[in-house]
Design an enzyme around this catalytic site. Structure first.
Site, PDB file in Angstrom:
ATOM      1  N   LYS A  34       0.855  -1.201   0.000  1.00 20.78           N
ATOM      2  CA  LYS A  34       0.000   0.000   0.000  1.00 20.78           C
ATOM      3  C   LYS A  34       0.887   1.246   0.000  1.00 20.78           C
ATOM      4  CE  LYS A  34      -0.371  -0.392   4.998  1.00 20.78           C
ATOM      5  NZ  LYS A  34      -0.879   0.397   6.089  1.00 20.78           N
ATOM      6  N   TYR A 254      16.003  29.801   8.234  1.00 23.56           N
ATOM      7  CA  TYR A 254      14.796  30.518   8.650  1.00 23.56           C
ATOM      8  C   TYR A 254      14.726  30.635  10.165  1.00 23.56           C
ATOM      9  CZ  TYR A 254      12.645  30.266   4.005  1.00 23.56           C
ATOM     10  OH  TYR A 254      12.353  30.414   2.676  1.00 23.56           O
TER      11      TYR A 254
HETATM   12  C1  PLP Z   1      -3.713  -4.547   8.623  1.00 22.90           C
HETATM   13  C2  PLP Z   1      -2.251  -4.394   8.367  1.00 22.90           C
HETATM   14  N1  PLP Z   1      -1.491  -5.497   8.223  1.00 22.90           N
HETATM   15  C3  PLP Z   1      -0.163  -5.422   8.012  1.00 22.90           C
HETATM   16  C4  PLP Z   1       0.478  -4.202   7.923  1.00 22.90           C
HETATM   17  C5  PLP Z   1       1.976  -4.157   7.734  1.00 22.90           C
HETATM   18  O1  PLP Z   1       2.554  -3.695   8.920  1.00 22.90           O
HETATM   19  P1  PLP Z   1       4.136  -3.505   9.037  1.00 22.90           P
HETATM   20  O2  PLP Z   1       4.496  -2.479   8.044  1.00 22.90           O
HETATM   21  O3  PLP Z   1       4.342  -3.043  10.442  1.00 22.90           O
HETATM   22  O4  PLP Z   1       4.720  -4.841   8.745  1.00 22.90           O
HETATM   23  C6  PLP Z   1      -0.267  -3.036   8.056  1.00 22.90           C
HETATM   24  C7  PLP Z   1       0.411  -1.739   7.991  1.00 22.90           C
HETATM   25  O5  PLP Z   1       0.001  -0.727   8.421  1.00 22.90           O
HETATM   26  C8  PLP Z   1      -1.668  -3.132   8.289  1.00 22.90           C
HETATM   27  O6  PLP Z   1      -2.425  -2.040   8.428  1.00 22.90           O
END
Ligand code: PLP
Length: 359
Positions: A34, A254
């Protein structure tokens, strides 16, 4: 061209995926891609993992469609499920696995006209209190969905709130809640994110969900990537675009928030907060010039930041500057800015060109 580039080592991502799989022999893993693969480029990451990943996990239908276009067969898990009733139809067309975490989602799924049944992951709120059913409601919905024409596989999923704190009682409690539901006839189970993959074997279940570890950053405050056997995938490299000498008492940047306490040489670097470098990184945050660590000084501005080169007098305009890389983990920069590696990686902005290498 502006001298700033994010170089992404795709072989490191493949290596890190293999580490996740080795932690849990015989289990399958959704590579979490994602948010543009945590900033690394979903197209390139999915392509690099095409023949090795068992599946991919994303946060929206749009992200899922992008992954499906790159991979015709892989399982693709929609982590928050559908956001509207009409999305179920598209999810079925794309052949997705969908999370169902509210009664409304379950009702919309059952009311949809689907081309084919969907693999459904009922989400348990095991203690994070962000998404999911409580145990009683989940049992109830299991009864309604099990065997329903709209449902292919019926699976169980939950998410840890504190897996990054090793030995946490919260994780222990969440695991117990999950295990208590396993008298129900789920086809598949999934609980472990990166932190749990690395440290809670009892949570591995059938499907892992590695995210941050794929990209070679650590989910732990007290355990670095090297100790975990992971390889950082991204390095962010800028350049010294100006150097100047200043006197004791002269201010930099700044607001003039940093003043020289010795005659100092200041370097100006081609990276700022509009590239994703954290504006709140404090003075002293390390960057690397000529293989040496030097300190950020003054406020980070939109396109530039400034560093103290006094102890690297040979540094000169045109020198490369590493904002993070293997020798300077993104997690260390994140800590200095009061955030986490996840945020820095996923916030490298679109104007930073990505270059890819495979070894
Ligand atoms: C439902 C879910 N599973 C797995 C993950 C992966 O987590 P990580 O990046 O800590 O391995 C996420 C990440 O936010 C998540 O929201």
């Amino acid at each position: 061209m502006r001298p700033l580039v994010a170089t992404i080592d795709l072989s490191a991502i493949a290596h890190n995926y293999a580490v996740a799989k080795r932690c849990a022999p015989g289990r399958q893993a959704f590579a979490v891609v994602k948010a543009n693969a945590y900033g690394h480029g979903v197209r390139e990451v999915v392509t690099a993992l095409h023949d090795v990943a068992d599946g991919f996990a994303v946060a929206s239908l749009e992200e899922a469609a992008e992954v499906r276009a790159l991979h015709g067969e892989a399982r693709i898990l929609l982590l928050e499920g559908c956001f509207a009733a009409d999305e179920y139809q598209f999810a079925a067309q794309l052949g997705l696995d969908v999370v169902v975490h509210t009664a409304l989602q379950a009702q919309q799924l059952l009311a949809a006209t689907l081309r084919r049944p969907l693999a459904v992951w009922l989400k348990l709120d095991s203690g994070m209190h962000r998404l999911g059913f409580n145990a009683a409601a989940l049992r109830d919905w299991f009864g309604h969905l099990h065997g329903a024409a709209h449902v292919g596989e019926l699976n169980l999923l939950s998410h840890f709130a504190c897996a990054d704190e090793r030995g946490s009682d919260v994780s222990e409690g969440q695991l117990e809640q999950f295990l208590e539901l396993l008298d129900l006839d789920f086809a598949q189970r999934s609980l472990a994110n990166s932190a749990a993959i690395l440290t809670i074997p009892a949570a591995h279940m059938d499907w892992l969900r590695p995210g941050i570890m794929l990209y070679g950053a650590t989910p732990f405050a007290d355990l670095g990537v090297e100790e975990l056997g992971l390889r950082p995938a991204m390095s962010l490299t800028a350049q010294l675009i100006a150097c100047r000498d200043i006197d004791v008492g002269d201010a930099v940047g700044y607001g003039g928030t940093w003043r020289a306490t010795r005659p100092s040489r200041i370097g100006t670097v081609s990276c700022g907060y509009a590239d994703g470098y954290p504006r709140h990184a404090s003075a002293g945050t390390p960057v690397i010039v000529r293989g040496q660590r030097v300190a950020l000084v003054g406020r980070v501005s939109m396109d530039m930041l400034t560093v103290d080169l006094t102890d690297v007098p040979e540094a000169t305009e045109g020198d490369a500057v590493e904002l993070w890389e293997a020798q300077l983990p993104v997690d260390e920069v994140a800590q200095a800015a009061g955030t986490i590696g996840y945020e820095l990686l996923s916030k490298v902005t679109a104007r930073v060109p990505r270059r890819y290498r495979t070894g």
